[in-house]
Motif scaffolding. Structure first.
Motif, PDB file in Angstrom:
ATOM      1  N   ARG A  70       0.840  -1.212   0.000  1.00 53.18           N
ATOM      2  CA  ARG A  70       0.000   0.000   0.000  1.00 53.18           C
ATOM      3  C   ARG A  70       0.875   1.262   0.000  1.00 53.18           C
ATOM      4  NH1 ARG A  70      -1.579   3.643   3.328  1.00 53.18           N
ATOM      5  NH2 ARG A  70      -0.437   2.720   5.064  1.00 53.18           N
ATOM      6  N   ARG A  71       1.956   1.229   0.784  1.00 54.87           N
ATOM      7  CA  ARG A  71       2.853   2.381   0.847  1.00 54.87           C
ATOM      8  C   ARG A  71       3.607   2.584  -0.475  1.00 54.87           C
ATOM      9  NH1 ARG A  71       5.627   1.745   6.850  1.00 54.87           N
ATOM     10  NH2 ARG A  71       3.665   1.884   8.057  1.00 54.87           N
ATOM     11  N   ILE A  72       3.947   1.447  -1.138  1.00 56.26           N
ATOM     12  CA  ILE A  72       4.628   1.553  -2.437  1.00 56.26           C
ATOM     13  C   ILE A  72       3.726   2.224  -3.454  1.00 56.26           C
ATOM     14  CG2 ILE A  72       5.492   0.214  -4.380  1.00 56.26           C
ATOM     15  CD1 ILE A  72       6.688  -1.747  -2.395  1.00 56.26           C
ATOM     16  N   LEU A  73       2.451   1.847  -3.463  1.00 54.12           N
ATOM     17  CA  LEU A  73       1.515   2.455  -4.410  1.00 54.12           C
ATOM     18  C   LEU A  73       1.363   3.955  -4.148  1.00 54.12           C
ATOM     19  CD1 LEU A  73      -1.252  -0.321  -4.519  1.00 54.12           C
ATOM     20  CD2 LEU A  73       0.391   0.270  -6.318  1.00 54.12           C
ATOM     21  N   ALA A  74       1.331   4.338  -2.874  1.00 51.88           N
ATOM     22  CA  ALA A  74       1.170   5.754  -2.546  1.00 51.88           C
ATOM     23  C   ALA A  74       2.412   6.552  -2.963  1.00 51.88           C
ATOM     24  CB  ALA A  74       0.929   5.910  -1.037  1.00 51.88           C
ATOM     25  N   ALA A  75       3.605   5.986  -2.710  1.00 50.49           N
ATOM     26  CA  ALA A  75       4.829   6.674  -3.099  1.00 50.49           C
ATOM     27  C   ALA A  75       4.959   6.784  -4.602  1.00 50.49           C
ATOM     28  CB  ALA A  75       6.036   5.945  -2.522  1.00 50.49           C
ATOM     29  N   ASP A  76       4.562   5.706  -5.317  1.00 49.53           N
ATOM     30  CA  ASP A  76       4.632   5.726  -6.782  1.00 49.53           C
ATOM     31  C   ASP A  76       3.667   6.764  -7.350  1.00 49.53           C
ATOM     32  OD1 ASP A  76       5.651   4.422  -9.310  1.00 49.53           O
ATOM     33  OD2 ASP A  76       3.481   4.138  -9.555  1.00 49.53           O
ATOM     34  N   ALA A  77       2.518   6.894  -6.727  1.00 51.65           N
ATOM     35  CA  ALA A  77       1.554   7.892  -7.197  1.00 51.65           C
ATOM     36  C   ALA A  77       2.122   9.303  -7.010  1.00 51.65           C
ATOM     37  CB  ALA A  77       0.240   7.740  -6.436  1.00 51.65           C
ATOM     38  N   GLN A  78       2.780   9.535  -5.892  1.00 51.32           N
ATOM     39  CA  GLN A  78       3.396  10.847  -5.667  1.00 51.32           C
ATOM     40  C   GLN A  78       4.487  11.134  -6.700  1.00 51.32           C
ATOM     41  OE1 GLN A  78       4.836  11.062  -1.683  1.00 51.32           O
ATOM     42  NE2 GLN A  78       2.801  10.922  -0.742  1.00 51.32           N
ATOM     43  N   LEU A  79       5.274  10.093  -7.025  1.00 53.79           N
ATOM     44  CA  LEU A  79       6.348  10.269  -7.997  1.00 53.79           C
ATOM     45  C   LEU A  79       5.795  10.569  -9.378  1.00 53.79           C
ATOM     46  CD1 LEU A  79       9.403  10.176  -8.426  1.00 53.79           C
ATOM     47  CD2 LEU A  79       9.208   7.730  -8.874  1.00 53.79           C
ATOM     48  N   GLN A  80       4.761   9.875  -9.789  1.00 57.41           N
ATOM     49  CA  GLN A  80       4.159  10.119 -11.100  1.00 57.41           C
ATOM     50  C   GLN A  80       3.528  11.511 -11.186  1.00 57.41           C
ATOM     51  OE1 GLN A  80       4.566   8.189 -13.711  1.00 57.41           O
ATOM     52  NE2 GLN A  80       5.784   6.794 -12.416  1.00 57.41           N
ATOM     53  N   LYS A  81       2.911  11.900 -10.061  1.00 59.13           N
ATOM     54  CA  LYS A  81       2.304  13.231 -10.048  1.00 59.13           C
ATOM     55  C   LYS A  81       3.360  14.307 -10.191  1.00 59.13           C
ATOM     56  CE  LYS A  81      -0.689  16.173  -7.235  1.00 59.13           C
ATOM     57  NZ  LYS A  81      -1.431  16.292  -5.949  1.00 59.13           N
ATOM     58  N   ARG A  82       4.513  14.086  -9.565  1.00 59.52           N
ATOM     59  CA  ARG A  82       5.608  15.052  -9.654  1.00 59.52           C
ATOM     60  C   ARG A  82       6.119  15.171 -11.078  1.00 59.52           C
ATOM     61  NH1 ARG A  82       9.363  16.991  -5.932  1.00 59.52           N
ATOM     62  NH2 ARG A  82      10.676  18.527  -7.002  1.00 59.52           N
TER      63      ARG A  82
END
Length: 413
Positions: A70-82
């Protein structure tokens, strides 16, 4: 022209560097989400290792994997948004960068055009010394300086005092051969701000005193001239100061005004040295010491010297140059004009003999040149000047001092 090209190139290079930073919008380092992703993936591998070693059971391993995923998905979403977020407007960045480049380049050249000295070449030490000598010889006279001084407000005094001074003027005029009357008139004219009348009365006093004068009298005459000229040390005031220094080389007020004169003709290096030595000599409460303390930092800045606070009367100055003692000066006041002149010539002769046989510092050679010029022995002063240049040919600082004194004495060509 070369200066303008180099200056414009440096200013444009600095502006271009800043413009590139704005346009490229470079970012140092990596996003925090990318670091988090590496940590979470490492944690997943650690879970498998712990399960294989039997540290945790399958149920706990599955629960931990779910939380880390779950944390990996949240971090990946932040990276893509950036990565896919709104970019810096390129057109606006280019316009702003160009405007900044023009402002820096044009502003630099414009400010220099207003405050700098376009076309003014570099001056080496020898050229600056030569220009200082020329300035000393060709600067305005006392009368010319007084003509340019605006009228100063008169000090507020009681009407009765003004009437007393008017009576003193009348009495001094009737007794033109009374030196004490002229001395009183000089003092009271100065109190009223009539400095020209004051120094004229002081001149009369010195003329009538039949040689019964000292360094203080010549310094006071110079001071009145300086005040009449609005703080400018004229050639006439310099002559008075030279006479005072010939009588007493350590006379504090004369040394103060001598340093002021050196600064005005473009020799702040010599002025700073004169003032620094005067400060060390003290005494701390003397009014000329306070005058030096208020100006010596600026003089040091002009001379390119790193100024350190000097304790007045600290006694750390180099040994004073040989001169008449206090007892000799007191005795000289009782001598006639001819005897005083003979006393000065005797001291000058002893100094000359000692320099010829034992040598001495540049200050002593400069003193001898100045003293001889005051005595009117120009030919001998010129001979000593030529000899001093030979002795100190390898010492630029000593030559600068000697050349300046010679120029002030009218010896340097």
């Amino acid at each position: 022209m070369v200066f303008w090209i180099v200056t414009a190139f440096i200013a444009f290079a600095a502006a271009l560097l800043l413009a590139m930073i704005l346009v490229r919008a470079r970012e140092l380092g990596e996003p925090a989400a990318a670091y988090d992703l590496r940590v979470y993936r490492q944690q997943l591998r650690e879970v498998d290792k712990d399960l294989a070693r039997g540290v945790i059971v399958e149920a706990d391993a599955e629960r931990i994997r779910t939380e880390i995923s779950r944390r990996i998905l949240a971090a990946d979403a932040q990276l893509q948004k950036r990565k896919s977020g709104p970019a810096q407007p390129k057109g606006l960045s280019l316009v702003f960068a160009g405007a900044m480049a023009l402002l820096i380049t044009g502003g630099t050249l414009g400010v220099y055009w207003q405050l700098g000295a376009p076309g003014y070449g570099d001056l080496g030490l020898e050229d600056r010394i030569r220009l200082a000598g020329e300035r000393a010889e060709n600067r305005p006279s006392q009368a010319e300086a007084e003509a340019d001084v605006p009228a100063l407000p008169k000090p507020q005094v009681e009407e009765g005092y003004v009437q007393l001074v008017e009576q003193l003027r009348k009495t001094a005029g009737e007794r033109a051969d009374d030196p004490q009357g002229q001395a009183l008139l000089a003092q009271h004219e100065a109190n009223l701000g009539n400095f020209k009348a004051a120094y004229e009365a002081k001149e009369n006093y010195i003329r009538l005193a039949n040689g019964q004068v000292n360094a203080r009298d010549f310094t006071e005459l110079a001071e009145l001239r300086i005040m009449a000229a609005g703080g400018y040390v004229s050639p006439e005031a310099q002559t008075d100061l030279r006479k005072a220094r010939a009588i007493d080389p350590e006379h504090g007020p004369a040394r103060y005004y001598w340093g002021l004169m050196l600064g005005q003709i473009g020799r702040p290096d010599l002025a700073y040295r004169e003032w620094a030595e005067t400060l060390r000599s003290g005494p701390a409460e003397a009014p000329w010491i306070q005058g030096i303390q208020g100006q010596i930092e600026e003089m040091a800045f002009r001379a390119g010297v790193q100024h350190r606070p000097i304790t007045p009367g600290g006694g750390s100055a180099p040994a004073a140059l040989p001169g008449p003692s206090t007892e000799q000066m007191e005795g000289a006041a009782e001598l006639s004009a001819e005897e005083q002149q003979e006393m000065i010539r005797g001291m000058v002769t002893r100094l000359s003999d000692r320099l010829a046989s034992e040598g001495g510092s540049a200050d002593e050679w400069a003193r001898l040149i100045g003293a001889l010029s005051v005595l009117g022995d120009t030919d001998r002063a010129r001979t000593i000047y030529d000899e001093a240049r030979t002795v100190f040919s390898a010492d630029p600082e000593a030559l600068a001092l000697i050349d300046t004194i010679a120029a002030q004495a009218g010896l340097a060509e």
